[in-house]
Design a protein around this motif. Structure first.
Motif, PDB file in Angstrom:
ATOM      1  N   GLU A   3      96.322  62.818 -83.604  1.00 23.18           N
ATOM      2  CA  GLU A   3      95.697  63.612 -82.543  1.00 23.18           C
ATOM      3  C   GLU A   3      96.660  64.600 -81.894  1.00 23.18           C
ATOM      4  N   LYS A   4      97.948  64.327 -81.985  1.00 24.36           N
ATOM      5  CA  LYS A   4      98.937  65.210 -81.360  1.00 24.36           C
ATOM      6  C   LYS A   4      99.229  66.457 -82.197  1.00 24.36           C
ATOM      7  N   PHE A   5      98.766  66.485 -83.454  1.00 26.98           N
ATOM      8  CA  PHE A   5      99.075  67.626 -84.328  1.00 26.98           C
ATOM      9  C   PHE A   5      98.165  68.783 -84.079  1.00 26.98           C
TER      10      PHE A   5
ATOM     11  N   LEU B  97      94.705  46.249 -98.345  1.00 24.29           N
ATOM     12  CA  LEU B  97      94.141  47.343 -97.553  1.00 24.29           C
ATOM     13  C   LEU B  97      92.650  47.582 -97.777  1.00 24.29           C
ATOM     14  N   GLU B  98      92.069  46.898 -98.744  1.00 23.83           N
ATOM     15  CA  GLU B  98      90.643  47.092 -99.031  1.00 23.83           C
ATOM     16  C   GLU B  98      89.758  46.811 -97.824  1.00 23.83           C
ATOM     17  N   SER B  99      90.166  45.881 -96.965  1.00 26.19           N
ATOM     18  CA  SER B  99      89.312  45.490 -95.839  1.00 26.19           C
ATOM     19  C   SER B  99      89.873  45.925 -94.485  1.00 26.19           C
ATOM     20  N   GLU B 100      90.906  46.775 -94.481  1.00 28.05           N
ATOM     21  CA  GLU B 100      91.502  47.201 -93.210  1.00 28.05           C
ATOM     22  C   GLU B 100      91.958  48.647 -93.302  1.00 28.05           C
ATOM     23  N   ALA B 101      91.612  49.439 -92.280  1.00 30.05           N
ATOM     24  CA  ALA B 101      92.007  50.851 -92.265  1.00 30.05           C
ATOM     25  C   ALA B 101      92.851  51.213 -91.053  1.00 30.05           C
ATOM     26  N   ASP B 102      93.080  50.277 -90.133  1.00 29.20           N
ATOM     27  CA  ASP B 102      93.846  50.580 -88.922  1.00 29.20           C
ATOM     28  C   ASP B 102      95.287  50.943 -89.273  1.00 29.20           C
TER      29      ASP B 102
ATOM     30  N   THR C 116      94.156  54.278 -95.242  1.00 31.46           N
ATOM     31  CA  THR C 116      94.449  54.109 -93.821  1.00 31.46           C
ATOM     32  C   THR C 116      93.877  55.265 -93.014  1.00 31.46           C
ATOM     33  N   ASN C 117      93.326  54.941 -91.863  1.00 33.15           N
ATOM     34  CA  ASN C 117      92.828  55.952 -90.940  1.00 33.15           C
ATOM     35  C   ASN C 117      93.974  56.352 -90.007  1.00 33.15           C
ATOM     36  N   PHE C 118      94.591  57.471 -90.306  1.00 35.03           N
ATOM     37  CA  PHE C 118      95.699  57.959 -89.484  1.00 35.03           C
ATOM     38  C   PHE C 118      95.248  58.939 -88.395  1.00 35.03           C
TER      39      PHE C 118
END
Length: 161
Positions: free
Chosen positions: A159-161, A19-24, A152-154
């Motif tokens: 956006e629905k919250f 996960l160091e190089s990915e946040a999707d 992770t970028n959640f």
């Protein structure tokens, strides 16, 4: 440290490095299920149910086809979501209201994914063995979900919250 604990510790180390190089959020959920399947013995399903439109909806997973929608407070996943706590079920046949997606599953652990105070999903892991999950798995899988949340970028999912 026994062999099983060493493997779980190694799993979390590998997951953090991945996960160091990915946040999707979608990519990370998908890869996390692959890591779980790679490192955990005696599991037959690992995946996510994501909170959407007042239900838990099937997300990325590894295993046989699964139930697509779970209502809040229904089954182990719904209870873990509603109670916002980790549930370890040694024998799913003894869990009131258990939802059978795969009759070969005998035990289960479900961990809520809580971001900024909101439960946005659950991680569900099933095993064909009775009492497969205990305190060791609870500890390392809680750490696993913490790694996921921290890296992770959640926001697009929230956006629905």
């Amino acid at each position: 440290m026994n062999k099983q604990e060493k493997k779980l510790k190694e799993m979390n180390k590998a997951f953090k490095a991945l996960l160091e190089s990915e946040a999707d959020w979608l990519a990370n959920l998908a890869n996390s299920t692959a890591i779980l399947s790679q490192f955990m013995d005696d599991i037959n399903w690992a995946g996510y149910y994501i909170w959407k439109n007042d239900q838990l909806i099937l997300g990325p997973f590894q295993g046989k086809t699964a139930c697509v929608r779970i209502d809040e407070d229904k089954g182990v996943c719904g209870k873990a979501y509603t109670q916002r706590k980790i549930l370890v079920v040694k024998d799913v046949s003894e869990f009131p209201g258990h939802i059978v997606c795969d009759p070969l599953s005998k035990s289960e652990i479900v961990l809520p994914i809580i971001v900024a105070g909101e439960a946005i999903a659950v991680l569900d892991i099933d095993s064909p063995k009775l009492a497969r999950f205990g305190e060791l798995e609870r500890k390392y899988l809680a750490e696993f979900t913490d790694i996921l949340i921290e890296n992770t970028n959640f926001l697009p999912l929230m956006e629905k919250f």
